[in-house]
Design a protein around this motif. Structure first.
Motif, PDB file in Angstrom:
ATOM      1  N   ALA A 102      12.154  -0.686  -2.307  1.00 55.31           N
ATOM      2  CA  ALA A 102      11.306  -1.094  -0.881  1.00 55.31           C
ATOM      3  C   ALA A 102      10.455  -2.298  -1.203  1.00 55.31           C
ATOM      4  CB  ALA A 102      10.761   0.090  -0.382  1.00 55.31           C
ATOM      5  N   TYR A 103      10.010  -2.519  -2.456  1.00 57.75           N
ATOM      6  CA  TYR A 103       9.329  -3.586  -2.695  1.00 57.75           C
ATOM      7  C   TYR A 103      10.135  -5.152  -2.360  1.00 57.75           C
ATOM      8  CZ  TYR A 103       5.584  -1.368  -5.545  1.00 57.75           C
ATOM      9  OH  TYR A 103       4.379  -0.362  -5.746  1.00 57.75           O
TER      10      TYR A 103
ATOM     11  N   LEU B 263      11.996   2.149   4.399  1.00 62.53           N
ATOM     12  CA  LEU B 263      12.944   1.972   3.117  1.00 62.53           C
ATOM     13  C   LEU B 263      12.669   2.819   1.972  1.00 62.53           C
ATOM     14  CD1 LEU B 263      12.288  -1.998   3.557  1.00 62.53           C
ATOM     15  CD2 LEU B 263      14.400  -0.747   3.979  1.00 62.53           C
ATOM     16  N   THR B 264      11.332   3.252   2.022  1.00 64.79           N
ATOM     17  CA  THR B 264      10.999   3.991   0.890  1.00 64.79           C
ATOM     18  C   THR B 264      11.865   5.328   0.853  1.00 64.79           C
ATOM     19  OG1 THR B 264       8.827   3.097   0.358  1.00 64.79           O
ATOM     20  CG2 THR B 264       9.295   5.505  -0.436  1.00 64.79           C
ATOM     21  N   ASP B 265      11.797   6.039   2.186  1.00 65.46           N
ATOM     22  CA  ASP B 265      12.665   7.200   2.539  1.00 65.46           C
ATOM     23  C   ASP B 265      14.143   6.998   1.970  1.00 65.46           C
ATOM     24  OD1 ASP B 265      10.431   8.589   2.665  1.00 65.46           O
ATOM     25  OD2 ASP B 265      10.691   8.842   4.998  1.00 65.46           O
ATOM     26  N   THR B 266      14.637   5.932   2.348  1.00 67.05           N
ATOM     27  CA  THR B 266      16.037   5.597   2.351  1.00 67.05           C
ATOM     28  C   THR B 266      16.604   5.145   1.039  1.00 67.05           C
ATOM     29  OG1 THR B 266      15.963   5.067   4.954  1.00 67.05           O
ATOM     30  CG2 THR B 266      17.835   4.503   3.525  1.00 67.05           C
ATOM     31  N   PHE B 267      15.828   4.287   0.556  1.00 74.65           N
ATOM     32  CA  PHE B 267      16.267   3.619  -0.602  1.00 74.65           C
ATOM     33  C   PHE B 267      15.436   3.715  -1.972  1.00 74.65           C
ATOM     34  CE2 PHE B 267      17.426   0.853   2.933  1.00 74.65           C
ATOM     35  CZ  PHE B 267      18.930   0.996   2.814  1.00 74.65           C
TER      36      PHE B 267
ATOM     37  N   ASP C  62       0.762  -1.287   0.155  1.00 76.86           N
ATOM     38  CA  ASP C  62      -0.019   0.082   0.013  1.00 76.86           C
ATOM     39  C   ASP C  62       0.705   1.267  -0.065  1.00 76.86           C
ATOM     40  OD1 ASP C  62      -2.103  -1.491   0.025  1.00 76.86           O
ATOM     41  OD2 ASP C  62      -2.941  -0.752   1.896  1.00 76.86           O
ATOM     42  N   LEU C  63       1.723   1.182   0.974  1.00 81.98           N
ATOM     43  CA  LEU C  63       2.509   2.763   1.164  1.00 81.98           C
ATOM     44  C   LEU C  63       3.485   2.843  -0.226  1.00 81.98           C
ATOM     45  CD1 LEU C  63       4.100   4.344   4.217  1.00 81.98           C
ATOM     46  CD2 LEU C  63       5.374   3.882   2.405  1.00 81.98           C
ATOM     47  N   THR C  64       4.298   1.454  -0.355  1.00 80.77           N
ATOM     48  CA  THR C  64       5.286   1.788  -1.356  1.00 80.77           C
ATOM     49  C   THR C  64       4.697   2.163  -2.591  1.00 80.77           C
ATOM     50  OG1 THR C  64       6.412   0.237  -0.392  1.00 80.77           O
ATOM     51  CG2 THR C  64       7.126   0.458  -2.457  1.00 80.77           C
ATOM     52  N   THR C  65       3.335   1.528  -2.838  1.00 81.17           N
ATOM     53  CA  THR C  65       2.703   1.763  -4.214  1.00 81.17           C
ATOM     54  C   THR C  65       2.433   3.455  -4.258  1.00 81.17           C
ATOM     55  OG1 THR C  65       1.870  -0.472  -4.302  1.00 81.17           O
ATOM     56  CG2 THR C  65       0.922   1.237  -5.829  1.00 81.17           C
TER      57      THR C  65
END
Length: 404
Positions: A367-368, A358-362, A232-235
């Protein structure tokens, strides 16, 4: 294919509680993404947005078995109405605090109440079906229908909340979630004719989580919930990275559409293999379907990949609830099903928090990998402990299959 589902609604009172239950649980696909969209827009941080969303999910996960136990003891109506009113008031408070730039800790505090007062309405609906149909073959069809209804919600909900939040107003999506849950839940609770009986006072001891099979299923759904929360968040972040944040709800809708289609097919079929065999195979297909998600860099291709990745969700969830129904005594059924909701809630919280970091960092594409890893973990747990899912009925079926 429609025939078996149409026959369900000849059951007296079924139409009323199904429609009300559908409306009342619409927010289950809207609340998390609505909070993420609101908080990320206000703070500019997906990590903060994921943390607040995770707080709501954790609070819900902790409280769900307790509300399920209260429902078994006092009945659905007496528990649902006060809880949904508290939930609605807390959600209004959260939006007001966000609007007036209140200290961040107050958002977390209100998120605790929002999640703690939320109810597992899907478990309540399934408990009504179990009460009305017993362990007849129609119960498989009823559980399949409810899983399909869940996926319709997950198709429509994210698209609705994303469109309202990005195109109308930051708070419009959460307002729709608020109205749906309050109106639907109260309408559901007022239908007393199909309400399961309360648990006798002498049967209050014990908890379904102490049953090994239920504990195993909870662990599996914890890992699956982590997939849902992280996807949800990564998408949302993936769509924004590609300049198409407004279509993030459609991408999540594609994920749910695959599950909806497979759920219709799964409920229609007359299965010969056992429930635990169906469950393990569904988990394996779930992990395989998520593999391509790591390789995609285009939103259109991602929509197709997410659709196929979602094909194994409904069959796995349907079978999981059916196993709980077989493993748990009738007077503990609502609480037993609530433990599945609790596991998913904890998983969604872990997934949202981890994906935000993970999204903010990589970046979202990397992040998936967390989502894929959680899917592999679900498979490992399910296969490794599948013997705990044997029930007397399943054992008999397997013995006959072996003998033939």
């Amino acid at each position: 294919m429609v025939g078996p589902y149409r026959g369900l609604f000849s059951t007296p009172g079924a139409k009323g509680f199904v429609i009300a239950g559908f409306i009342g649980r619409m927010p289950m696909s809207m609340l998390g993404i609505g909070v993420v969209l609101l908080i990320s827009a206000l703070t500019g941080s997906y990590a903060t947005a994921g943390a607040i969303s995770a707080t709501v999910s954790i609070s819900y996960a902790v409280a769900a078995p307790l509300s399920g136990r209260l429902v078994d003891r006092y009945g659905q109506a007496r528990v649902l109405v006060p809880l949904v009113l508290l939930h609605g008031a807390a959600l209004v408070t959260l939006m007001l605090l966000a609007e007036y730039d209140a200290p961040l800790w107050t958002l977390f505090a209100s998120g605790v109440v929002v999640g703690g007062a939320a109810t597992s309405l899907g478990s309540m609906v399934r408990a009504r079906w179990s009460h009305l149909l017993g362990r007849s073959a129609r119960l498989h069809t009823a559980f399949s229908f409810e899983s399909v209804a869940d996926e319709v919600i997950f198709v429509a909900g994210p698209a609705l909340v994303t469109g309202l939040t990005t195109l109308v107003n930051l708070y419009a999506g959460l307002i729709l979630a608020l109205v749906s849950t309050v109106v639907g839940t109260i309408a559901f609770a007022l239908q007393r004719g199909t309400e399961p009986p309360v648990r006798p006072a002498g049967q209050q001891s014990g908890s379904p989580i102490t049953i090994p099979g239920v504990a195993l299923l909870s662990c599996v759904f914890l890992a699956m919930g982590s997939v849902f929360g992280s996807v949800d968040l990564t998408t949302v972040a993936f769509a924004e990275e590609h300049g198409a944040k407004a279509v993030s709800g459609l991408l999540l809708g594609a994920f749910a559409s695959g599950s909806m289609v497979s759920g219709l097919w799964f409920g229609f079929r007359d299965w010969k293999i056992t429930l635990r065999q169906r469950f393990v195979r569904g988990l394996a297909v779930f992990a395989v379907g998520l593999t391509p998600i790591l390789l995609v860099g285009d939103t259109r291709i991602m929509a197709v990949v997410l659709f196929f990745a979602g094909l194994a969700i409904s069959p796995t969830v349907i079978t999981g609830y059916a196993l709980v129904e077989r493993l748990v005594p009738g007077h503990l059924l609502t609480e037993g099903m609530s433990w599945i909701s609790t596991a998913v809630g904890f998983g969604v919280a872990i997934g949202a928090w981890a994906a935000g970091r993970l999204t903010d960092t990589f970046g979202p594409s990397n992040a998936y990998a967390f989502s894929f890893g959680c899917a592999l973990l679900a498979v490992a747990i399910g296969i490794g402990g599948n013997t705990l899912l044997r029930t007397p009925e399943l054992a008999t079926t397997e013995a006959r299959t072996t003998a033939s």
